[in-house]
Design a protein around this motif. Structure first.
Motif: not given
Lengths: 240, 240
Positions: A76, A138-139, A142-143, A162, A225-226, A229-230, A233
């Motif tokens: 992350a 979450t990040q 997702q990674t 990111f 994924c981007y 995660v965004k 957040f």
DNA sequence: TCGGGTATGTGCGATATCGCACATACCAGC
DNA sequence: GCTGGTATGTGCGATATCGCACATACCCGA
């Protein structure tokens, strides 16, 4: 603010600090030290003791794991939307990962003892840190998924986005070698992908500098994924 | 204990419940319901509300993410060493992942409200849950790294070992299809790898059943990830 | 301005996994 | 004991990435 002379960043530049209620912020503010974070600095080593929590303003920190054979991968990233050192309050005090500065800048740091004291009041600071930890989870999740299923190009676009979100400008100061080690892929692969992106007009670059020309284009080539995660957040930390 | 007739499991079979101080355990014990967890049951859906926390005794739950195109990958597994539903106390209430039962059995469940009440006392329950969450973070991180760098065989061995650790017996009831979907790989790949492991005498299997014959052999073929995560769980939760 | 160190570019065979197609074998339930 | 549905076995070409070798080009600082 810890210094009389106005620093190049204000603590408000870190979203977590900015989200604290005024009274709590004022209690810890005298103890926040603005420090430079040079590229490559190791904030903590796998299994090592943590002496501070770090709230980046302009710096970006990578949490990654280095394997027995030397290969590594990012788990992350933490920028001005986060804090480095969650294991301070989660209880373990150390983690098997490593934290290094992958984009130089500044951060506010807070002594471990003070961080824990404030957390242990079980008030807004605690709730904020836990929500942030949830976002970080979450990040990381997702990674894991991204590493399994998405192409190098998708992953590189995601990573650039990111990093861009956490950067003050559209020019990122980083080598392809660095990006490769973050994504855990070969440097040559990044060279090729970067070439493709440049030919498509999405980015331009020269020796150690990458400039994003077409953010929307990058988003189109990045994997889901981007955005997952965004959004997460934003959902978790919109309290600010 | 919630029932007068002795259930097939005791709450002590869940390590987290067992690690609670007696007074706290007795406070929540009347509210613990022992429920069956059939294979495939969805405990929560991406973004969905959580009504309970689940403490598995013999069941094993998989936390995984399903992508837009339908492909999926496991992020972490939870057995009698953990709890499902950390987002209840972390603050977000939901996560973008899904939780399903991947090995049938039983679990104790606790109503969300009671879980949060106990957590919010900011006492031993909170500290235990946070330490567990820290361990879960390690598992997720290691999954990310493992997905990037380790071979299918290494990953399958790692997964079998984790599942074995959380199982009451050496015989695992699961199809190759299931394992494949957990690891996010093709079923045919698992067939081949399982064949190799059987020829090497490490496992034996028949239609939907896998029996581990040589645990040490599996450990030798697994990647370092297995031991990293196992050690970290022990370190963080040895308080028990 | 000129060099040297480092970043980037390119080629190519090796490898692991994929995607698909289809064969075979097991076993639960009638 | 059959049998149908499902689990497992196998083959093969396509693809993405790797690992290595080496060429080129940039830019910092003497």
């Amino acid at each position: 603010m810890p210094t009389a002379t106005s620093p190049p960043q204000s603590a408000i530049q870190n979203h977590l600090l900015a989200a604290l209620p005024e009274d709590i912020f004022e209690r810890i503010a005298p103890h926040l030290e603005l420090i430079p974070m040079p590229l490559g600095e190791v904030l903590y080593e796998s299994g090592g003791q943590l002496h501070h929590a770090y709230f980046p303003t302009t710096a970006i920190v990578s949490l990654h794991y280095v394997m027995e054979n030397g290969a590594s991968a990012e788990i992350a990233g933490v920028g001005n939307d986060g804090v480095v050192g969650i294991s301070l309050f989660m209880g373990g005090n150390t983690t098997p990962s490593r934290a290094t500065v992958c984009s130089s800048g500044h951060a506010y740091r807070l002594k471990a003892r003070l961080m824990m004291e404030e957390f242990n009041r079980a008030g807004p600071m605690m709730r904020l840190m836990l929500r942030y930890t949830q976002a970080l989870i979450t990040q990381m999740s997702q990674t894991a998924v991204c590493n399994r299923h998405h192409s190098m190009e998708q992953q590189m676009c995601r990573w650039l986005l990111f990093t861009l979100d956490r950067s003050p400008s559209h020019e990122l100061i980083m080598t392809q070698e660095l990006i490769a080690s973050m994504l855990g892929v070969r440097r040559e692969g990044i060279t090729e992908t970067a070439g493709d992106l440049q030919r498509a007009g999405l980015i331009s670059y020269r020796r150690g500098h990458i400039t994003v020309q077409d953010r929307a284009g990058l988003e189109a080539r990045a994997c889901e994924c981007y955005n997952v995660v965004k959004k997460e957040f934003r959902r978790l930390l919109r309290e600010a």
